[in-house]
Design a protein around this motif. Structure first.
Motif, mmCIF file in Angstrom:
data_model
loop_
_atom_site.group_PDB
_atom_site.id
_atom_site.type_symbol
_atom_site.label_atom_id
_atom_site.label_comp_id
_atom_site.label_asym_id
_atom_site.label_seq_id
_atom_site.Cartn_x
_atom_site.Cartn_y
_atom_site.Cartn_z
ATOM 1 N N HIS A 59 0.864 -1.138 0.152
ATOM 2 C CA HIS A 59 -0.186 -0.034 -0.232
ATOM 3 C C HIS A 59 1.161 1.246 0.119
ATOM 4 O O HIS A 59 2.055 1.353 0.650
ATOM 5 C CB HIS A 59 -0.906 0.090 1.338
ATOM 6 N N ILE A 60 0.297 2.309 -0.518
ATOM 7 C CA ILE A 60 1.135 3.686 -0.452
ATOM 8 C C ILE A 60 -0.232 4.479 -0.208
ATOM 9 O O ILE A 60 -1.279 4.749 -0.530
ATOM 10 C CB ILE A 60 1.919 4.123 -1.593
ATOM 11 N N GLY A 61 0.194 5.753 0.522
ATOM 12 C CA GLY A 61 -0.689 7.080 0.500
ATOM 13 C C GLY A 61 -2.061 6.745 1.483
ATOM 14 O O GLY A 61 -2.669 8.005 1.081
ATOM 15 N N LEU A 62 -2.014 6.015 2.152
ATOM 16 C CA LEU A 62 -3.336 5.874 2.894
ATOM 17 C C LEU A 62 -3.111 5.060 4.375
ATOM 18 O O LEU A 62 -2.044 4.555 4.533
ATOM 19 C CB LEU A 62 -4.503 4.941 1.902
ATOM 20 N N SER A 63 -4.092 4.986 5.042
ATOM 21 C CA SER A 63 -4.152 4.237 6.181
ATOM 22 C C SER A 63 -5.387 3.346 6.233
ATOM 23 O O SER A 63 -6.373 3.775 5.522
ATOM 24 C CB SER A 63 -4.530 5.181 7.378
#
Length: 296
Positions: A59-63
């Protein structure tokens, strides 16, 4: 007059060996506040030979926020985390510039019948935090703010609202509230909400104005401050939302970003096996040819 501007119905989606109900993104509403993605898992009644097995994926850019109603999931990630999530607790993993994790049935349950039911949620990070260091937090069920008013039970899963604050370390103004009605109840909390707001009906019945709504639907509000509705006894809903970001967010598979270029770099990085590994795991979910996170 109903305050509902859009009704989103749960749609079937496949996450490998497990079926889920996809709620967000939707072609007419890709995000609600910073909430970018919601899957309703189950309820799935698994035989003694059936298990949840989602191998390592990035994953990138998020929670990510995992919240279970029933069952147990073993979470392992590239930060070295290994923790079981159980009903009522919150797993909050912030990907930032990049993290890898797996989700599986724990070893001691793999040969027995089991139930799995819950929500998988993505919350977008603000643009200036999209490349932050990844992190992981687990918050037990008894650590979440919970209270009761006039036969209605509230639990603040994440964010800050209604004079309460969850211990989940969010990065922008938002809220995710669980509401359970033991008897027929009028809910009037709009004056305490902000930004964009929506309501997911897990079970029971909700009335807004002259309209009646049933489970497996998201109701998107015209105006969060006018959030007034009626719940039938035995109903459970989740109210979520917050301040939207000024920039558009782009999706590809498990990647979310305000930059298409960052997504392309993440795709290349995963193909080259340059993301950090999950200790003890050897499998990897391959990069899909097409975007599995497109709105439907």
């Amino acid at each position: 007059m109903s305050n509902v501007s859009l009704i989103i119905e749960e749609r079937a989606a496949d996450i490998g060996n497990f079926k889920v109900g996809r709620l967000l993104p939707f072609r007419q509403k890709r995000m609600v506040g910073p909430f970018a993605f919601i899957d309703h898992m189950g309820p799935a009644y698994l035989k003694d030979y059936q298990n949840l097995d989602v191998p390592p994926h990035p994953h990138i850019g998020l929670s990510t926020l995992t919240y279970l109603f029933e069952g147990v999931v073993l979470h392992k990630d590239s930060l070295g985390t290994e923790v079981e999530i159980k009903p009522g607790a919150v797993n909050w993993m912030t990907a930032g510039r990049g993290v890898v994790h797996s989700e599986r049935t724990p070893p001691y349950l793999r040969s027995s019948e089991k139930v799995l039911h819950g929500l998988q949620i993505w919350v977008a990070l603000p643009k200036d935090l999209e490349d932050m260091e990844p992190s992981f937090h687990h918050i037990d069920a008894d650590e979440l703010p919970a209270w009761e008013e006039q036969g209605v039970k509230y639990r603040l899963v994440a964010g800050e609202v209604m004079g309460k604050r969850s211990g989940v370390p969010v990065y922008s103004p938002l809220y995710l509230i669980e509401v359970k009605a033991e008897r027929d109840a009028d809910i009037e909390i709009g004056s305490q909400l902000f930004g964009e707001s929506a309501l997911y009906i897990l079970e029971g019945e909700v009335r807004s104005g002259e309209y009646v709504y049933h489970p497996k639907h998201i109701l998107v509000a015209n105006d969060a401050t006018l959030c007034t509705f009626q719940m039938k006894a035995g109903s459970t809903v989740y109210i979520f939302g917050g301040e939207p970001f000024p920039e558009e967010r782009f999706y590809f598979w498990n990647f979310l970003s305000s930059s298409k270029e960052k997504i392309e770099r993440a795709k290349e990085k995963w193909q080259k096996n340059e993301f950090p590994p999950v200790p003890g795991e050897t499998e990897r979910v391959p990069l899909p040819i097409s975007n599995l996170r497109k709105e439907t």
